[in-house]
Design a protein around this motif. Structure first.
Motif, PDB file in Angstrom:
ATOM      1  N   ASP A 191       8.153   4.789   3.762  1.00  0.00           N
ATOM      2  CA  ASP A 191       9.783   4.484   3.022  1.00  0.00           C
ATOM      3  C   ASP A 191       9.340   3.869   1.798  1.00  0.00           C
ATOM      4  O   ASP A 191       8.357   3.408   1.411  1.00  0.00           O
ATOM      5  CB  ASP A 191      10.260   3.551   4.131  1.00  0.00           C
ATOM      6  CG  ASP A 191      10.943   4.246   5.303  1.00  0.00           C
ATOM      7  OD1 ASP A 191      11.119   5.464   5.370  1.00  0.00           O
ATOM      8  OD2 ASP A 191      11.276   3.249   6.506  1.00  0.00           O
ATOM      9  N   THR A 192      10.529   4.159   1.116  1.00  0.00           N
ATOM     10  CA  THR A 192      10.696   3.592  -0.464  1.00  0.00           C
ATOM     11  C   THR A 192      10.992   2.223  -0.277  1.00  0.00           C
ATOM     12  O   THR A 192      10.882   1.530  -1.442  1.00  0.00           O
ATOM     13  CB  THR A 192      11.375   4.318  -1.127  1.00  0.00           C
ATOM     14  OG1 THR A 192      12.756   4.448  -0.652  1.00  0.00           O
ATOM     15  CG2 THR A 192      10.922   5.755  -1.797  1.00  0.00           C
ATOM     16  N   ASP A 193      11.051   1.507   0.850  1.00  0.00           N
ATOM     17  CA  ASP A 193      11.204  -0.052   0.835  1.00  0.00           C
ATOM     18  C   ASP A 193      10.045  -0.615   1.337  1.00  0.00           C
ATOM     19  O   ASP A 193       9.863  -1.780   1.932  1.00  0.00           O
ATOM     20  CB  ASP A 193      12.327  -0.323   1.709  1.00  0.00           C
ATOM     21  CG  ASP A 193      12.470   0.031   3.068  1.00  0.00           C
ATOM     22  OD1 ASP A 193      11.513   0.927   3.488  1.00  0.00           O
ATOM     23  OD2 ASP A 193      13.235  -0.437   3.960  1.00  0.00           O
ATOM     24  N   VAL A 194       8.921   0.199   1.207  1.00  0.00           N
ATOM     25  CA  VAL A 194       7.493  -0.471   1.268  1.00  0.00           C
ATOM     26  C   VAL A 194       6.747  -0.526   0.077  1.00  0.00           C
ATOM     27  O   VAL A 194       6.827   0.276  -0.838  1.00  0.00           O
ATOM     28  CB  VAL A 194       6.730   0.440   2.236  1.00  0.00           C
ATOM     29  CG1 VAL A 194       5.371  -0.053   2.616  1.00  0.00           C
ATOM     30  CG2 VAL A 194       7.452   0.808   3.635  1.00  0.00           C
ATOM     31  N   LEU A 195       6.264  -1.848  -0.264  1.00  0.00           N
ATOM     32  CA  LEU A 195       5.650  -2.209  -1.452  1.00  0.00           C
ATOM     33  C   LEU A 195       4.092  -1.839  -1.095  1.00  0.00           C
ATOM     34  O   LEU A 195       3.738  -2.498  -0.037  1.00  0.00           O
ATOM     35  CB  LEU A 195       5.861  -3.585  -1.899  1.00  0.00           C
ATOM     36  CG  LEU A 195       7.281  -3.882  -1.954  1.00  0.00           C
ATOM     37  CD1 LEU A 195       7.368  -5.242  -2.760  1.00  0.00           C
ATOM     38  CD2 LEU A 195       8.061  -2.918  -3.251  1.00  0.00           C
ATOM     39  N   TRP A 196       3.513  -1.196  -1.886  1.00  0.00           N
ATOM     40  CA  TRP A 196       1.896  -0.849  -1.768  1.00  0.00           C
ATOM     41  C   TRP A 196       1.241  -2.042  -2.555  1.00  0.00           C
ATOM     42  O   TRP A 196       1.142  -1.894  -3.837  1.00  0.00           O
ATOM     43  CB  TRP A 196       1.737   0.501  -2.156  1.00  0.00           C
ATOM     44  CG  TRP A 196       2.207   1.613  -1.390  1.00  0.00           C
ATOM     45  CD1 TRP A 196       3.400   1.551  -0.562  1.00  0.00           C
ATOM     46  CD2 TRP A 196       1.303   2.661  -0.851  1.00  0.00           C
ATOM     47  NE1 TRP A 196       3.355   2.710   0.204  1.00  0.00           N
ATOM     48  CE2 TRP A 196       2.264   3.516   0.131  1.00  0.00           C
ATOM     49  CE3 TRP A 196       0.237   3.069  -1.117  1.00  0.00           C
ATOM     50  CZ2 TRP A 196       1.709   4.654   0.850  1.00  0.00           C
ATOM     51  CZ3 TRP A 196      -0.341   4.098  -0.604  1.00  0.00           C
ATOM     52  CH2 TRP A 196       0.470   4.901   0.562  1.00  0.00           C
ATOM     53  N   THR A 305       0.366  -3.568   2.419  1.00  0.00           N
ATOM     54  CA  THR A 305       1.796  -3.048   2.340  1.00  0.00           C
ATOM     55  C   THR A 305       2.624  -4.409   2.871  1.00  0.00           C
ATOM     56  O   THR A 305       2.568  -4.942   3.932  1.00  0.00           O
ATOM     57  CB  THR A 305       2.071  -1.742   2.871  1.00  0.00           C
ATOM     58  OG1 THR A 305       1.760  -1.869   4.596  1.00  0.00           O
ATOM     59  CG2 THR A 305       1.272  -0.788   2.634  1.00  0.00           C
ATOM     60  N   VAL A 306       3.951  -4.272   2.357  1.00  0.00           N
ATOM     61  CA  VAL A 306       5.215  -5.157   2.777  1.00  0.00           C
ATOM     62  C   VAL A 306       6.294  -4.152   2.791  1.00  0.00           C
ATOM     63  O   VAL A 306       6.929  -3.683   2.013  1.00  0.00           O
ATOM     64  CB  VAL A 306       5.451  -6.224   1.796  1.00  0.00           C
ATOM     65  CG1 VAL A 306       6.586  -6.997   2.350  1.00  0.00           C
ATOM     66  CG2 VAL A 306       4.125  -7.066   1.797  1.00  0.00           C
ATOM     67  N   HIS A 307       6.932  -4.065   4.166  1.00  0.00           N
ATOM     68  CA  HIS A 307       7.973  -3.395   4.623  1.00  0.00           C
ATOM     69  C   HIS A 307       9.297  -4.139   4.660  1.00  0.00           C
ATOM     70  O   HIS A 307       9.141  -5.154   5.284  1.00  0.00           O
ATOM     71  CB  HIS A 307       7.551  -2.659   5.913  1.00  0.00           C
ATOM     72  CG  HIS A 307       9.037  -1.520   6.159  1.00  0.00           C
ATOM     73  ND1 HIS A 307       8.640  -0.681   7.468  1.00  0.00           N
ATOM     74  CD2 HIS A 307       9.765  -1.103   5.419  1.00  0.00           C
ATOM     75  CE1 HIS A 307       9.728  -0.023   7.402  1.00  0.00           C
ATOM     76  NE2 HIS A 307      10.428  -0.203   6.165  1.00  0.00           N
ATOM     77  N   ALA A 308      10.318  -3.543   3.932  1.00  0.00           N
ATOM     78  CA  ALA A 308      11.716  -4.626   4.074  1.00  0.00           C
ATOM     79  C   ALA A 308      12.455  -4.069   5.497  1.00  0.00           C
ATOM     80  O   ALA A 308      13.482  -3.497   5.352  1.00  0.00           O
ATOM     81  CB  ALA A 308      12.480  -4.093   2.965  1.00  0.00           C
TER      82      ALA A 308
END
Length: 362
Positions: A191-196, A305-308
């Motif tokens: 998803d695009t609300d996941v920071l790599w 990764t961090v997912h919102a």
């Protein structure tokens, strides 16, 4: 006695020859142009010598079939083992609101810049745009773009969690990803609300026997436990007959899943025994590495990764992901300073995800 002048028969013959020549020229032009209009003429060889600038050349007309655009995009962006990274974006994620200073897409791309060993991965990212505005924004950013529009459906606006449009968009995404598997490509979907923040390939299993590695909202300690609450916002899947069968079964259930998003249907399939039925090997990913707002990673040195997730609106996600990036940049700066001084970097904590927590109140 025939009183007709001799020159009249000569004139008749010349007129006939002129008409014949004009007919030949017309037939040549018509047969050549018709191959563009009618594919039935596309494979005919024209051996007759038509009048042209070069009378010694024999013309062959072929019908050009449009190449598989998706396959070409995947081939262009794939890593050596036919693996790509795929994200889906719409206008609401790509365009700033009047009072906003960034977008979800901007934060997503920024994380590749700020992350460790992640910048080069943008070359292998396919950004799938579900509307024209998102596609235009993708091209402006010079990313690898693929346009996926659905006739009669507007996916441009914000789709609140579990709204009907949100559910439709998730199923459209599932169909597209099935098409990728059918073309023989493995992929990480994100998803695009996941920071790599780090390269996830370093944390994912490299075993080719593992068909699917999928993120979880909460991790219970056993990576093979099917009771984990899965999250389809980040996963790695290999293309083979088993995974294609899984996605095919998954997608065909959409019409009998009223009120359920695609993630719920996949979870039901997993808990219903689909893994054993298809002979799949599925790993459930540890939130220590593949973190989210539902369950934060407790180790800045390990988080990948961090997912919102556990969040309802785009505005809330953007607010809290901006805080995550700030936390990450502060960690990197402090770590560099302490490493230079020979000290250990620990004790970091994430900022509170207050935007997402409050999003459920409205």
């Amino acid at each position: 006695m025939d009183n007709q002048p001799k020159h009249s028969s000569v004139g008749y013959n010349l007129a006939f020859l002129s008409l014949l020549l004009a007919s030949v020229v017309f037939l040549c032009i018509w047969s050549s142009s018709s191959s563009v209009i009618n594919p039935l003429f596309s494979f005919q060889k024209h051996d007759a010598q038509c009048p042209s600038k070069n009378l010694s050349t024999t013309t062959t007309t072929t019908f050009n079939v449009a190449p598989d655009e998706l396959l070409a995009t995947l081939d262009k962006t794939s890593i050596g083992n036919k693996t790509v990274i795929i994200a889906v974006v719409n206008k609401a994620y790509a365009v700033q609101e009047v009072k906003a200073d960034t977008t979800m897409l901007d934060l997503f791309i920024e994380s590749f810049w700020q992350g460790e060993d992640t910048r080069h991965l943008l070359d292998h990212l396919v950004l799938v745009a579900v509307d024209q505005t998102a596609y235009d924004r993708c091209q402006f950013l010079r990313l690898n773009c693929y346009k996926l529009e659905t006739d009669g459906v507007d996916f441009g606006g914000e789709k609140l969690y579990m709204s009907q449009d949100f559910i439709k968009m998730m199923w459209r995404r599932t169909w597209f990803l099935l098409e990728v598997l059918k073309r023989g490509y493995n992929f990480i979907f994100t998803d695009t609300d996941v920071l790599w923040l780090r390269n996830p390939f370093s944390r994912l299993s490299k075993s080719e026997t593992e068909d699917l590695q999928i993120s979880t909202d909460r991790f219970f300690g056993d990576p093979w436990n099917i009771k984990h609450p899965i999250n389809t916002g980040f996963y790695h899947i290999r293309s083979n007959n088993k995974t294609i069968a899984l996605f095919d079964r998954w997608y065909t259930m959409k019409d009998n899943a009223t009120g359920q998003k695609e993630q719920d249907v996949l979870l039901d399939l997993i808990r219903g025994g689909i893994i054993g039925q298809l002979g799949l090997k599925v790993r459930f990913l540890d939130t220590l590495y593949f973190s989210g707002f539902c369950q934060d990673s407790k180790d800045f040195g390990a988080v990948t990764t961090v997912h919102a997730n556990c969040c309802r609106s785009i505005g809330a996600k953007v607010k809290d992901l901006k805080a995550v990036l700030q936390d990450w940049k502060q960690f990197k700066k402090t770590t560099t300073q302490k490493t230079t001084a020979g000290l250990a970097a620990n004790g970091f904590r994430w900022s509170g995800h207050w935007g997402c927590r409050n999003s459920w109140k409205s």
